[in-house]
Design a protein around this motif. Structure first.
Motif, PDB file in Angstrom:
ATOM      1  N   VAL A  20     -26.130 -20.432 -11.963  1.00 32.59           N
ATOM      2  CA  VAL A  20     -26.969 -20.804 -13.107  1.00 32.59           C
ATOM      3  C   VAL A  20     -28.340 -20.137 -13.002  1.00 32.59           C
ATOM      4  CG1 VAL A  20     -28.029 -22.725 -14.342  1.00 32.59           C
ATOM      5  CG2 VAL A  20     -25.730 -22.971 -13.405  1.00 32.59           C
ATOM      6  N   GLU A  21     -28.935 -20.185 -11.829  1.00 34.07           N
ATOM      7  CA  GLU A  21     -30.262 -19.558 -11.690  1.00 34.07           C
ATOM      8  C   GLU A  21     -30.181 -18.059 -11.981  1.00 34.07           C
ATOM      9  OE1 GLU A  21     -32.013 -20.658  -7.980  1.00 34.07           O
ATOM     10  OE2 GLU A  21     -32.255 -22.755  -8.582  1.00 34.07           O
ATOM     11  N   ILE A  60     -30.089 -17.478 -15.770  1.00 35.44           N
ATOM     12  CA  ILE A  60     -31.400 -17.633 -16.404  1.00 35.44           C
ATOM     13  C   ILE A  60     -32.188 -16.334 -16.234  1.00 35.44           C
ATOM     14  CG2 ILE A  60     -33.586 -18.923 -16.349  1.00 35.44           C
ATOM     15  CD1 ILE A  60     -31.933 -21.371 -15.347  1.00 35.44           C
ATOM     16  N   LEU A 117     -23.280 -19.915 -18.378  1.00 35.35           N
ATOM     17  CA  LEU A 117     -24.160 -21.021 -17.985  1.00 35.35           C
ATOM     18  C   LEU A 117     -23.622 -22.352 -18.518  1.00 35.35           C
ATOM     19  CD1 LEU A 117     -27.892 -21.264 -17.796  1.00 35.35           C
ATOM     20  CD2 LEU A 117     -26.894 -22.566 -19.627  1.00 35.35           C
ATOM     21  N   LEU A 141     -22.616 -25.821 -16.585  1.00 30.75           N
ATOM     22  CA  LEU A 141     -23.320 -27.089 -16.827  1.00 30.75           C
ATOM     23  C   LEU A 141     -22.412 -28.143 -17.470  1.00 30.75           C
ATOM     24  CD1 LEU A 141     -26.845 -25.982 -18.109  1.00 30.75           C
ATOM     25  CD2 LEU A 141     -26.095 -26.417 -15.790  1.00 30.75           C
ATOM     26  N   TYR A 166     -29.369 -30.502 -12.273  1.00 27.72           N
ATOM     27  CA  TYR A 166     -30.269 -29.518 -12.900  1.00 27.72           C
ATOM     28  C   TYR A 166     -31.480 -30.158 -13.569  1.00 27.72           C
ATOM     29  CZ  TYR A 166     -27.447 -30.637 -17.073  1.00 27.72           C
ATOM     30  OH  TYR A 166     -26.805 -31.281 -18.096  1.00 27.72           O
ATOM     31  N   HIS A 203     -34.795 -28.610 -13.154  1.00 24.99           N
ATOM     32  CA  HIS A 203     -34.959 -27.279 -13.766  1.00 24.99           C
ATOM     33  C   HIS A 203     -34.734 -27.347 -15.274  1.00 24.99           C
ATOM     34  CE1 HIS A 203     -34.014 -26.379  -9.574  1.00 24.99           C
ATOM     35  NE2 HIS A 203     -34.644 -25.225  -9.742  1.00 24.99           N
ATOM     36  N   VAL A 226     -33.737 -24.497 -18.217  1.00 25.70           N
ATOM     37  CA  VAL A 226     -32.361 -24.460 -18.722  1.00 25.70           C
ATOM     38  C   VAL A 226     -32.288 -24.767 -20.216  1.00 25.70           C
ATOM     39  CG1 VAL A 226     -30.124 -25.618 -18.521  1.00 25.70           C
ATOM     40  CG2 VAL A 226     -31.395 -25.055 -16.471  1.00 25.70           C
TER      41      VAL A 226
END
Lengths: 1141, 204
Positions: free
Chosen positions: A969-970, A973, A1000, A1004, A1012, A1015, A1019
């Motif tokens: 996920v990071e 982004i 992503l 999620l 998450y 963050h 997101v």
């Protein structure tokens, strides 16, 4: 020495030092190295000094109390007497000395310690102590003392009652003592004190031969607390329930109280308007306890009045709890009166009372017609379940008039009400019989010891036996009316589809089950007729749901009680209704299959939701005879399946039968599991025999064959022998077969002893693993190396491999050795098979290869296995790296597909390769051709899997979510930002950005919000953007669902994007004929749920500003073509309707 | 229905759950989704690889067109909108008190459902629990507000007391039909409070 010890004691507050001093003094007293008089003398300056502060005196007394309590040996009689006299004087304090007012609690403790020094304690001193306590109470007002002091004094009295009862009786009378005790309780309200006082009252009332006057004193004292509302606040204090019980024990401690108790309770009920629900329930409980605890003469006197006071609660009451309470009292009355042995004598007072109750019921039934039928039925049930004789009289008195009454009834609802009563009578009959049988069993097993009922053991056995005979003959007298005129006639009566008609039939069915359960009541012919009529209900197409459910439930109960009748009637009836084959015409086939499904659903419910409670004396298979019904049903299904499969074009029908086998197994496995848990120590029927492994083994034997290639020269392999049909139909069949295999293997019924996988050939290491041979006889010896190779198919071999996967799925992690396969090689073979473009296998067969790989990686650590010097992970990485130069698009796609399954398995068990594999996938989303699918494949990583799941003993570590966020996920982004700004000139930037959003969201969608949450600011913009992704319903819905989850969790973030959120949601919900939405029904409904959450979680002022705009869009959504969307819009609109300033 | 302090009907007849179901006439097969998992569900279950994008057609992850089936608003849907409204006097729904009945919900839809300008007409007839019910107007208002809120703007709503079920049905009907009086009533904060309370169960 003592003076020093005592001085030290007086000057310290350190518990350890205090304990040391006490131990020292007590130890020396025990060794006779010290005399108690010396200690006492040492304490004297502190005890009698009028200038001494009161706490100091108490402190000094505490030392003596602790020392006396610590002593191992009692003191001398003289010392005890002298100390007792002294401390009694302190309590009485005739001279009203100030120093004597201190340390009352300690004094009481000292006296208590002395009193317990039996036999040295002079028993005559007990009276001295009691008088001192009473005198203290009168002269110095006990009320002023703390609760702890009062409690200690009460405990002291309690000790005296227990140890010195004769000494406390003065001139043959206990009244003076009782008066003293009652005076002490005069003002008592403290729960801890009541916890001693009430049991003391109970003891006095029960064990002391008190006069009426004395008993009245005690009654007046404890009845003040009824119903008790005092309760404690901490654990050391008696609970409200304890106090309630203590008080109840006082009520029943002496028969004399009956004449006070019943009027008091009846009075409380009569003034019921002012009673709280709790109090009223308490009154009913007390009444029930009293009526069943007092002796028969007391009950005889009061039972009629009690009946008069509670009957209207049942007939006219509205509160179910009160009605239940009143019925318990009525049940108690009958039970109490049933202890009288001769019930044939209608002049017997006990019988007379019960008959008068039954007479009133009869009048109600006949005179008031339908007004109190249900309530009267409840009373009858309460009477009939109380004892065999209660049942006998209830039926003798009521049944004849009920039969007559029945004849005059016309409407179904009236008849249903009376039938309900007949049902209750039958139910009561069963209950009483069970209770009697339990008593007879107890009687046979217990030694011949007399019991509280006053009957000698042989008389009691005779009495029980007579009761049983009487019970058995009771219904015989009215059998014809009951069976023929009521139930059989009701069952044949025509009914309409109305609720009244249905309820009438359902009530009849419930009664039939009771009739069938009563031993020797019905003939075999009658039982058969009942089963046939129930079968008829279920076999009728389009039957009303509630009727089908009642019939199936009835047949299930009947079948478990009479398994042979199930086999001979129900099973035969149902199986004969199954068509021999189904039509080739699509519409006709669907309708035929629907009928088969309905029929088998009912049969499965009958045969697979319970084990038999009656045994046939034989078993249908080698397994437990308690499984008889299940076994014969499964055997019939298997036989039908094998017949069907022989015909062409019947695979869809075979799927239904196989579905029924699987459904039955799931249900029955649940039943066995529950039984296993409830009877943990119970041993299985035969420990080496699996209860239903014979089912998958029979199926495998039927469908798995040794095959040869078309030229007969190829290596023989294990393949499936199935009729030709469309891929999805064949796949469904194999998938169900696999599910059955996995279920049997992973079941809690599968033990090390009865595990059927690779257990037969443990002694023959050269025989191929059953994973590959699938239990086929005479399998080729080299199967371990040849069967896993599916690169070139053929299709039936690939399907056989799917079954191999099903076996691996059911194996526990700790049973790796049972596999008897090379895990690394097999995993590599599955990678090759799954990526091969040259085998013509079905979707299910191919995905089974991937599942096979996952199971080997996740459960058996295949990722790090070395094959030819390279680990499986390295081989996978090489394959992905080769994609860049691979022109075969299909092959590239398959590499990435395999990568995603591999990664999911490694990530779930937190294999060290997970980061490498995730990075490969992240890079894959940039692939111009496969990128979109790779992005979508991220949803496989955390998404639910039917195969890689906990039930199949896979490792699903919670940490996998955090790691996926960190490694994927990071990265998305970062990538999304890069392609939005510095790399926006890249020709693929748009696609890659979309892929980022899709990937992503795929992560999620199955991730806990808390992973998450920290963050969420980074997101959230991507999630918002994800709602706009076109042609991807999954991503759109997942994004909206994530927003829906986030609204209550982090409203601040939503508020900062409020207009965007509203716009994105209304863009989805706006679905008109001329301007259709890009979102499907689920997404539109979810978007409306988001809009509905906003007024509840977002600042009111902000929402009010936007209210009109949202409402205008909601009005559009109210006209959506989908009812699901409209329903959400309607709910949402109400939230905005209620959103006002 | 009756005044809040002194109940008009302190002991109203309450329909049993089976009677409520009967209004929906649920027969076998009609509502299969609500049933526990049976053989049909096992056979119809999505394949285990439904999540796998490699098995979906390229560049499209769109479900089958679920909008192809039109589900027009019918009497049952309108009935379901007003059935849960609670009586202002008893904590019971209008459905369980028999105040609203499926057969008393009438809907006249325009022939062309696709035409957004075409108007539909809804008539709901209420049956008060007693003929002297003093809260008939409030209940009628509640039903009307609920329908106006929950139906599309193209629906014209009319709420009436059923013939011969109330001693002052004409007067009540007149009030319920008078748009201005209805609008004025909705300005009344107390009355709106009662209506909101009545409609609370509709949000579940």
């Amino acid at each position: 020495m003592e003076d020093k010890n005592i001085a030290d004691w007086m000057n310290t507050s350190d518990p350890s030092q205090q304990k040391a001093i006490v131990d020292d003094i007590a130890g020396r007293l025990d060794l006779a190295a010290l005399k108690i008089s010396q200690v006492f003398l040492g304490l004297q300056p502190y005890l009698t000094n009028e200038d001494q502060p009161l706490p100091q005196i108490a402190q000094a007394l505490r030392l003596l109390a602790d020392v006396l309590n610590q002593l191992q040996a009692p003191l001398d009689r003289i010392d005890i007497h002298q100390l007792t006299t002294y401390f009694c004087q302190r309590l009485v304090n005739e001279d009203r000395l100030g120093s004597f007012r201190a340390g009352i609690k300690e004094c009481a403790e000292i006296l208590s310690a002395l009193a317990k020094m039996k036999p040295k304690f002079p028993s005559t001193d007990a009276r001295l102590i009691a008088q001192a306590i009473f005198s203290f109470n009168i002269e110095r007002n006990l009320r002023d003392q703390k609760a702890a002091t009062r409690r200690t004094l009460l405990e002291l009295l309690d000790t005296l009652i227990q140890l010195y009862k004769p000494s406390l009786i003065i001139n043959g009378s206990s009244k003076a003592f009782v008066e003293g005790v009652v005076l002490m309780g005069e003002f008592e309200k403290d729960p801890t004190c009541l916890g001693i006082l009430l049991p003391m009252y109970e003891k006095l009332s029960k064990e002391w031969e008190l006069s009426e006057d004395a008993l009245l004193l005690i009654w007046d004292s404890f009845v003040r607390y009824y119903p008790i509302t005092i309760s404690g606040q901490n654990a050391s204090v008696p609970t409200p329930d304890d106090l309630r019980r203590f008080l109840l024990n006082c009520f029943i401690s002496n028969d004399t109280y009956a004449k006070n108790a019943f009027p008091r309770l009846i009075e409380l009920l009569d003034t019921s308007q002012d009673l709280s629900a709790n109090v009223k329930n308490e009154v009913f409980r007390t009444m029930e306890t009293c009526i069943t605890s007092y002796s028969l003469p007391a009950v005889l006197e009061w039972a009629p009045k009690v009946w008069d006071s509670v009957k209207f609660e049942v007939w006219n009451g509205e509160n179910d709890e009160f009605i239940r309470g009143a019925l318990n009292v009525i049940h108690g009355i009958t039970r109490a009166l049933s202890s009288q042995a001769d019930w044939n004598d209608t002049e017997n007072p006990s019988v007379k009372i019960v008959l008068s109750i039954l007479n009133e019921c009869k009048e109600r039934l006949i005179d008031s017609r339908q007004r109190h039928v249900v309530e009267t039925g409840k009373i009858l049930y309460a009477v009939a379940t109380a004892s065999p004789y209660g049942f006998s009289w209830a039926t003798r008195m009521l049944l004849p008039s009920m039969f007559t009454h029945w004849q005059g009834l016309v409407s179904k609802s009236d008849k249903t009400a009376i039938l309900g009563i007949f049902n209750r009578i039958l139910e009561a009959r069963l209950l009483v019989e069970q209770e009697l049988e339990a008593k007879l069993r107890d009687e046979a097993s217990s030694q011949a010891t007399p019991r509280g009922d006053g009957l000698s053991p042989p008389t009691r056995a005779d009495y029980l036996s007579q009761s049983k005979d009487r019970l058995a003959s009771t219904l015989n007298e009215t059998r014809r009316n009951l069976v023929d005129d009521i139930y059989f006639s009701a069952m044949t009566e025509k009914i309409s589809d109305s609720p009244d008609g249905t309820q009438f039939r359902v009530t009849t069915i419930q009664g039939l089950v009771f009739l069938m359960s009563i031993q020797d009541l019905l003939s075999d012919f009658e039982k058969g007729a009942i089963i046939e009529s129930l079968n008829e209900i279920l076999l009728q197409p389009n039957q009303i749901d509630s009727l089908s459910e009642a019939a199936a439930s009835a047949l299930q109960k009947i079948s478990t009680g009479d398994p042979v009748k199930f086999q001979q009637i129900t099973l035969v009836n149902f199986m004969s209704k199954l068509p021999k084959s189904i039509s080739a015409d699509k519409r006709q086939r669907k309708s035929e299959l629907d009928s088969v499904i309905d029929l088998l659903d009912s049969l499965t419910k009958i045969a697979c939701t319970a084990t038999c409670n009656a045994e046939t004396g034989q078993s249908a298979t080698e397994t437990d005879p308690k499984h008889y019904v299940f076994d014969v049903y499964q055997k019939a299904l298997l036989s039908k399946l094998f017949d069907i499969i022989k015909q062409d074009g019947q695979l869809p029908y075979a799927n239904v039968i196989l579905g029924a086998i699987y459904r039955g197994l799931v249900s029955f496995d649940g039943v066995l599991d529950k039984e296993l848990k409830s009877t943990h120590s119970a041993k299985p029927f035969v420990s080496s025999l699996h209860p239903y492994a014979w089912i998958p083994l029979t199926l495998l034997q039927q469908f798995v064959k040794i095959k040869h290639g078309p030229t007969n020269s190829e290596t023989p392999y294990v393949g499936l022998d199935l009729p030709l049909d469309k891929d999805e139909v064949v796949d469904r069949f194999v998938s169900l077969l696999g599910d059955i295999i996995t279920l049997a293997l992973r079941s809690n019924q599968t033990t090390a002893e009865n595990n059927f996988l690779n257990s037969r050939d443990v002694q023959s290491p050269n025989v191929s693993s059953q994973i590959w041979s699938l239990f086929v006889e005479n399998a080729p010896e080299n199967l371990n190396s040849t069967q896993q190779d599916l690169i070139y198919g053929p299709g039936d071999k690939c399907l056989a491999s799917a079954l191999s996967m099903s076996l691996v799925a059911g194996v526990r992690r700790e049973d790796k050795s049972r596999l008897k396969i090379d895990v690394g090689n097999a995993a590599l073979a599955m990678i090759k098979n799954a990526t091969s473009t040259q085998n013509e296998c079905s979707l299910y067969a191919r995905v089974s290869m991937l599942y096979f790989l996952q199971l080997l990686v996740n459960k058996f650590g295949a990722a790090e296995e070395k094959i030819g010097g390279r680990s499986l992970v390295e081989i996978m990485v090489d394959l992905i790296h080769s994609c860049n130069s691979n022109p075969n698009e299909l092959e590239v796609e398959r590499y990435y597909q395999t990568l995603s399954y591999f990664t999911a398995a490694a990530l779930a068990c937190r294999d060290k390769s997970d980061q490498t594999l995730i990075s490969l996938m992240v890079q894959g989303i940039k692939d111009p051709k496969a990128g979109r699918k790779v992005a979508r494949s991220f949803r496989i990583l955390l998404g639910p899997s039917k195969v890689m799941c906990k039930e199949n003993f896979c490792l699903l570590r919670p940490i996998r979510q955090g790691r996926l966020f960190q490694f994927a996920v990071e990265e998305f982004i970062k990538l999304w930002r890069a392609y939005s700004f510095e790399l926006q000139g890249d020709p693929n930037a748009k696609d890659i950005k979309t892929n980022c959003l899709i990937a992503l969201t795929g992560c999620l969608a199955y991730m806990d919000t808390k992973v998450y949450l920290s963050h969420v600011n980074e997101v959230f913009p991507l999630i918002l953007e994800g709602t706009n992704v076109q042609n991807d319903d999954f991503t759109k819905l997942a994004c909206i669902t994530i927003i829906r989850t986030l609204v209550p969790v982090c409203p601040g973030v939503i508020e900062s994007h409020l207009d965007s959120v509203i716009n994105r949601m209304t863009d989805r919900t706006h679905n008109t004929y001329y301007s259709p939405s890009d979102a499907n029904v689920a997404s539109r409904a979810a978007a409306l749920e988001v809009l509905a959450l906003l007024p509840r979680h977002i600042d009111k002022v902000a929402m009010l500003k936007r209210k009109n705009k949202v409402i205008s869009e909601l009005d559009t959504a109210l006209a959506d073509v989908s009812m699901e969307v409209r329903t959400q819009a309607q709910k949402c609109k109400m939230w905005y309707f209620n959103l006002v300033e | 229905m009756g005044s809040a302090k002194e109940l008009d009907n302190a002991n109203p007849t309450i329909l049993s759950a089976s009677e409520l179901q009967s209004q929906r006439q649920r027969r076998k097969g009609r509502d299969a989704s609500a049933k526990e998992e049976g053989i049909r569900e096992i056979l119809m279950a999505k394949p285990s690889y439904a999540l796998d994008p490699f098995y979906l057609s390229e560049y499209s992850d769109t479900d089958s067109d679920d909008d192809s089936t039109l589900e027009p608003i019918d009497e049952q849907e309108i009935y379901d909108l007003i059935a849960p409204i609670s009586d202002p006097e008893h904590p019971l729904s209008l459905e369980s008190l028999g105040v609203v009945k499926l057969q008393d919900v009438h809907l006249i839809s325009p022939p062309d459902l696709a035409n957004p300008a075409a108007l539909s007409r809804v008539l709901v007839e209420l049956t008060p629990t007693v003929t002297h019910c003093s809260l008939a107007t409030v209940i009628g208002l509640g039903v009307r507000v609920r329908l106006e809120q929950a139906l599309p703007p193209s629906y014209r709503v009319e709420v009436k007391i059923k013939k011969d079920t109330h001693s002052q049905s004409e007067e009540v009907n007149k009030q319920l039909a008078d748009k201005e009086r209805v609008a004025a009533a909705l300005e009344n904060a107390n009355l709106m409070g009662i209506l909101r309370k009545m409609m609370e169960p509709c949000q579940d």
